[in-house]
Design a protein around this motif. Structure first.
Motif, PDB file in Angstrom:
ATOM      1  N   TYR A  62       8.738  27.919   8.691  1.00 30.82           N
ATOM      2  CA  TYR A  62       7.361  27.456   8.896  1.00 30.82           C
ATOM      3  C   TYR A  62       7.292  25.981   8.525  1.00 30.82           C
ATOM      4  O   TYR A  62       7.474  25.617   7.360  1.00 30.82           O
ATOM      5  CB  TYR A  62       6.446  28.293   8.010  1.00 30.82           C
ATOM      6  N   VAL A  63       7.048  25.151   9.522  1.00 32.85           N
ATOM      7  CA  VAL A  63       7.031  23.715   9.266  1.00 32.85           C
ATOM      8  C   VAL A  63       5.620  23.174   9.484  1.00 32.85           C
ATOM      9  O   VAL A  63       4.999  23.452  10.516  1.00 32.85           O
ATOM     10  CB  VAL A  63       8.031  22.976  10.198  1.00 32.85           C
ATOM     11  N   SER A  64       5.115  22.467   8.501  1.00 33.36           N
ATOM     12  CA  SER A  64       3.799  21.846   8.648  1.00 33.36           C
ATOM     13  C   SER A  64       3.830  20.483   7.970  1.00 33.36           C
ATOM     14  O   SER A  64       4.239  20.374   6.818  1.00 33.36           O
ATOM     15  CB  SER A  64       2.723  22.749   8.031  1.00 33.36           C
ATOM     16  N   ASN A  65       3.423  19.480   8.720  1.00 34.76           N
ATOM     17  CA  ASN A  65       3.606  18.106   8.237  1.00 34.76           C
ATOM     18  C   ASN A  65       2.384  17.561   7.500  1.00 34.76           C
ATOM     19  O   ASN A  65       1.310  18.156   7.513  1.00 34.76           O
ATOM     20  CB  ASN A  65       3.863  17.209   9.444  1.00 34.76           C
ATOM     21  N   PHE A  66       2.573  16.413   6.912  1.00 37.86           N
ATOM     22  CA  PHE A  66       1.447  15.590   6.457  1.00 37.86           C
ATOM     23  C   PHE A  66       1.500  14.297   7.259  1.00 37.86           C
ATOM     24  O   PHE A  66       2.549  13.648   7.295  1.00 37.86           O
ATOM     25  CB  PHE A  66       1.581  15.239   4.964  1.00 37.86           C
ATOM     26  N   THR A  67       0.398  13.946   7.906  1.00 38.35           N
ATOM     27  CA  THR A  67       0.324  12.649   8.575  1.00 38.35           C
ATOM     28  C   THR A  67      -0.120  11.655   7.513  1.00 38.35           C
ATOM     29  O   THR A  67      -1.280  11.629   7.125  1.00 38.35           O
ATOM     30  CB  THR A  67      -0.659  12.712   9.769  1.00 38.35           C
ATOM     31  N   ASP A  68       0.863  10.893   7.019  1.00 40.69           N
ATOM     32  CA  ASP A  68       0.557  10.022   5.873  1.00 40.69           C
ATOM     33  C   ASP A  68       0.573   8.536   6.237  1.00 40.69           C
ATOM     34  O   ASP A  68       0.642   7.688   5.353  1.00 40.69           O
ATOM     35  CB  ASP A  68       1.502  10.333   4.692  1.00 40.69           C
ATOM     36  N   VAL A  69       0.522   8.243   7.552  1.00 39.19           N
ATOM     37  CA  VAL A  69       0.264   6.862   7.955  1.00 39.19           C
ATOM     38  C   VAL A  69      -0.655   6.945   9.174  1.00 39.19           C
ATOM     39  O   VAL A  69      -0.390   7.694  10.112  1.00 39.19           O
ATOM     40  CB  VAL A  69       1.567   6.064   8.233  1.00 39.19           C
ATOM     41  N   ASP A  70      -1.770   6.212   9.085  1.00 35.32           N
ATOM     42  CA  ASP A  70      -2.812   6.364  10.111  1.00 35.32           C
ATOM     43  C   ASP A  70      -3.891   5.313   9.839  1.00 35.32           C
ATOM     44  O   ASP A  70      -4.034   4.845   8.714  1.00 35.32           O
ATOM     45  CB  ASP A  70      -3.395   7.796   9.949  1.00 35.32           C
ATOM     46  N   ASP A  71      -4.645   4.974  10.885  1.00 29.07           N
ATOM     47  CA  ASP A  71      -5.709   3.962  10.717  1.00 29.07           C
ATOM     48  C   ASP A  71      -6.679   4.338   9.601  1.00 29.07           C
ATOM     49  O   ASP A  71      -7.121   3.494   8.829  1.00 29.07           O
ATOM     50  CB  ASP A  71      -6.521   3.829  12.019  1.00 29.07           C
ATOM     51  N   ILE A  73      -6.186   6.142   6.945  1.00 27.22           N
ATOM     52  CA  ILE A  73      -5.588   5.986   5.609  1.00 27.22           C
ATOM     53  C   ILE A  73      -5.587   4.499   5.234  1.00 27.22           C
ATOM     54  O   ILE A  73      -5.954   4.127   4.110  1.00 27.22           O
ATOM     55  CB  ILE A  73      -4.141   6.543   5.579  1.00 27.22           C
ATOM     56  N   ILE A  74      -5.238   3.664   6.197  1.00 26.25           N
ATOM     57  CA  ILE A  74      -5.186   2.216   5.938  1.00 26.25           C
ATOM     58  C   ILE A  74      -6.602   1.699   5.609  1.00 26.25           C
ATOM     59  O   ILE A  74      -6.792   0.912   4.678  1.00 26.25           O
ATOM     60  CB  ILE A  74      -4.574   1.482   7.157  1.00 26.25           C
ATOM     61  N   LYS A  75      -7.594   2.189   6.332  1.00 20.54           N
ATOM     62  CA  LYS A  75      -8.988   1.763   6.095  1.00 20.54           C
ATOM     63  C   LYS A  75      -9.405   2.134   4.661  1.00 20.54           C
ATOM     64  O   LYS A  75      -9.950   1.315   3.927  1.00 20.54           O
ATOM     65  CB  LYS A  75      -9.896   2.449   7.119  1.00 20.54           C
ATOM     66  N   LYS A  76      -9.100   3.365   4.290  1.00 19.75           N
ATOM     67  CA  LYS A  76      -9.475   3.831   2.946  1.00 19.75           C
ATOM     68  C   LYS A  76      -8.753   2.999   1.872  1.00 19.75           C
ATOM     69  O   LYS A  76      -9.341   2.642   0.846  1.00 19.75           O
ATOM     70  CB  LYS A  76      -9.091   5.315   2.814  1.00 19.75           C
ATOM     71  N   ALA A  77      -7.478   2.691   2.120  1.00 17.58           N
ATOM     72  CA  ALA A  77      -6.696   1.900   1.156  1.00 17.58           C
ATOM     73  C   ALA A  77      -7.328   0.520   0.996  1.00 17.58           C
ATOM     74  O   ALA A  77      -7.484   0.028  -0.127  1.00 17.58           O
ATOM     75  CB  ALA A  77      -5.245   1.786   1.635  1.00 17.58           C
ATOM     76  N   ASN A  78      -7.737  -0.081   2.119  1.00 20.71           N
ATOM     77  CA  ASN A  78      -8.370  -1.404   2.044  1.00 20.71           C
ATOM     78  C   ASN A  78      -9.688  -1.341   1.290  1.00 20.71           C
ATOM     79  O   ASN A  78      -9.995  -2.215   0.490  1.00 20.71           O
ATOM     80  CB  ASN A  78      -8.579  -1.976   3.451  1.00 20.71           C
TER      81      ASN A  78
END
Ligand code: AMP
Ligand code: ZN
Length: 466
Positions: A62-71, A73-78
């Motif tokens: 059973y494979v389930s990913n985390f999308t840990d790079v995305d617009d 995420i970048i917006k929230k980081a900024n």
């Protein structure tokens, strides 16, 4: 076992790629906030699918990913003035905590997109070599028309899509050769996280992430690919195009999609003020109740979340747990053997196991499977009270197993809800008034042990979860 396959729009008999094994990939969340209760639906549904396959003796990858790079995420980081990686790390941890509380088993593999960039670059290179992709000024695009079967999952006609995209072409906003083409690699923008690639610094497009992680952790052809129905187009359609163009093999044999969760019959949205995270809800209801609620409807139907419906799920679950308590009590109390009368009832119970399995094998109809458990509970409640230990024990084993497939824990949650906390605080105030300071301290310690911190202020007692 029959599964409704979005690709063929039919229920099909499940035939695994490798005998006795199931490789399934479930698109995971983009981690820029706490997960919301809509995100919890695919997690719970596909965890239950996995558990049923395991019950049937399959070895499930059973494979389930985390999308840990995305617009986002970048917006929230900024906004917070921290790095994108810090945001992702924080919400991956929070998400894992929520999943555990929802009794979702950890995936066999839980890859993070940012740790798989090399593999994505290799896939993009292959697509360029095979003339399915091209680069323009640091951006790599997939040549949608080069994949002849584009649209086969979402049943979209490529020429209709073309018409819908014409306005973009007119405005000439990008360097695409064809407005239908989509991004595989995008160049770095100032201040954004980026990786080196043959096309300069940049980051992958969202769709290629899942194509690569599914290939790496399962293989070129997987049994089941799953996610919410919003992902059918463009995400899953694009994944098929990339993977099949790159690997030259069928990407996924079965495609499963869950319906959406709405709140009070409206789409969940922050601006409408009806947006709930799993964390918010966990303060109102034990998450076991939420899991049970989600499984009480068919996964392909839309599901309405309302206080009344959750309350009725709570009562239903309570009925099962109470019956289990009685079974345990009788099983512990006596060593008597099953009587002939009980043996007859036990045959009925076994018939209901078959009913449960038939429901699950009919495209995972958890609602009907739960109905079979309720019938067992009814028989059990009316026959077990003065019954034999053996009879109680045998029913108990079955009911516990069937609950385990649904991921329902059979011991009552000890979790403290807001109302329980308020009540304890009131009890503590009463104890204090009565000068029973020992009891007052005991309540404070009891709450503290469960992570609730009390603060005595001039306006009264305030509390928070530590
Ligand atoms: P996202 O983080 O938006 O990519 O979503 C992660 C998963 O949650 C995907 O499988 C989505 O399809 C699913 N999802 C998002 N919102 C809902 C909703 N309201 N109801 C059911 N599933 C949802
Ligand atoms: Zn995906």
């Amino acid at each position: 076992m029959k599964i409704y396959n979005t690709l063929t729009k039919k229920k099909e008999e499940f035939v695994p790629v490798h005998e006795g094994k199931v490789g399934m990939y479930v698109c995971g969340p983009t981690v820029y906030n706490y997960i919301h209760i809509g995100n919890a639906r695919p997690m719970i549904i596909f965890d239950t699918v996995r558990r049923y396959f395991e019950y049937k003796g399959y070895e499930v990858n059973y494979v389930s990913n985390f999308t840990d790079v995305d617009d986002k995420i970048i917006k929230k980081a900024n906004e917070e003035g921290v790095s994108a990686m810090e945001i992702a790390e924080r919400y991956i941890n929070e998400c894992k905590q929520d999943m555990e509380a929802l009794n979702v088993k950890p995936a066999t593999h839980q890859p993070r997109a940012t740790e798989e960039i090399d593999g994505m670059i290799r896939m993009i290179e292959t697509l360029i070599e095979k003339n399915h992709a091209y680069e323009v000024n640091g951006t790599v695009y997939f040549k949608t028309r080069s994949f002849k079967e584009y649209g086969k999952l979402s049943k979209k006609n490529i020429d209709d899509l073309e018409a819908g995209h014409r306005d973009i072409k007119v405005r000439g906003e990008d360097g695409k050769n064809d407005p239908l083409d989509f991004v595989l690699w995008k160049p770095k923008k100032e201040g954004e996280i980026a990786w080196n690639s043959p096309w300069g610094e940049g980051r992958p497009g969202w769709h290629i992430e899942c194509s690569e992680m599914s290939k790496k952790y399962i293989g070129d052809t997987i049994d089941i690919h799953a996610g919410g129905e919003d992902l059918i187009f463009p995400h899953h359609e694009n994944e098929i195009a990339q993977s099949e163009a790159c690997n030259g093999e069928c990407f996924s044999k079965y495609w499963m999609h869950n319906g959406f969760l709405n709140i009070d019959n409206r789409k969940m949205s922050k601006s409408a003020g009806n947006f709930f995270t799993v964390r918010d809800i966990s303060e109102k209801y034990p998450l076991q109740v939420i899991r049970f609620f989600m499984l009480s409807a068919h996964y392909r139907n839309p599901l309405n979340f309302s206080a009344d419906l959750v309350e009725s799920a709570k009562n239903g679950l309570d009925r099962i747990l109470t019956a289990i308590e009685l079974l345990r009590e009788v099983a512990d109390k006596n060593q008597e053997n099953m009587t002939q009368e009980e043996a007859k009832h036990f045959e009925d119970i076994k018939g209901l196991v078959k009913k449960y399995e038939d429901a699950m094998e009919d495209d995972f109809n958890t609602a009907d499977a739960i109905a079979a458990v309720f019938e067992m509970v009814r028989i059990s409640n009316s026959t077990v009270k003065d019954g034999s230990g053996e009879y109680a024990k045998k029913i108990l084993e079955i009911v516990e197993k069937l609950c385990d497939i649904l991921g329902i824990e059979t011991t009552r949650e000890q979790e403290l809800l807001d109302d329980d906390i308020e009540q304890l605080i009131e009890d503590r105030q009463t104890a204090r008034k009565e000068k029973n300071f020992a009891r007052a301290d005991e309540i404070r310690d009891e709450l503290l042990a469960k992570g609730i911190v009390l603060e005595d202020t001039r306006e009264g007692v305030k509390w928070k979860r530590a």
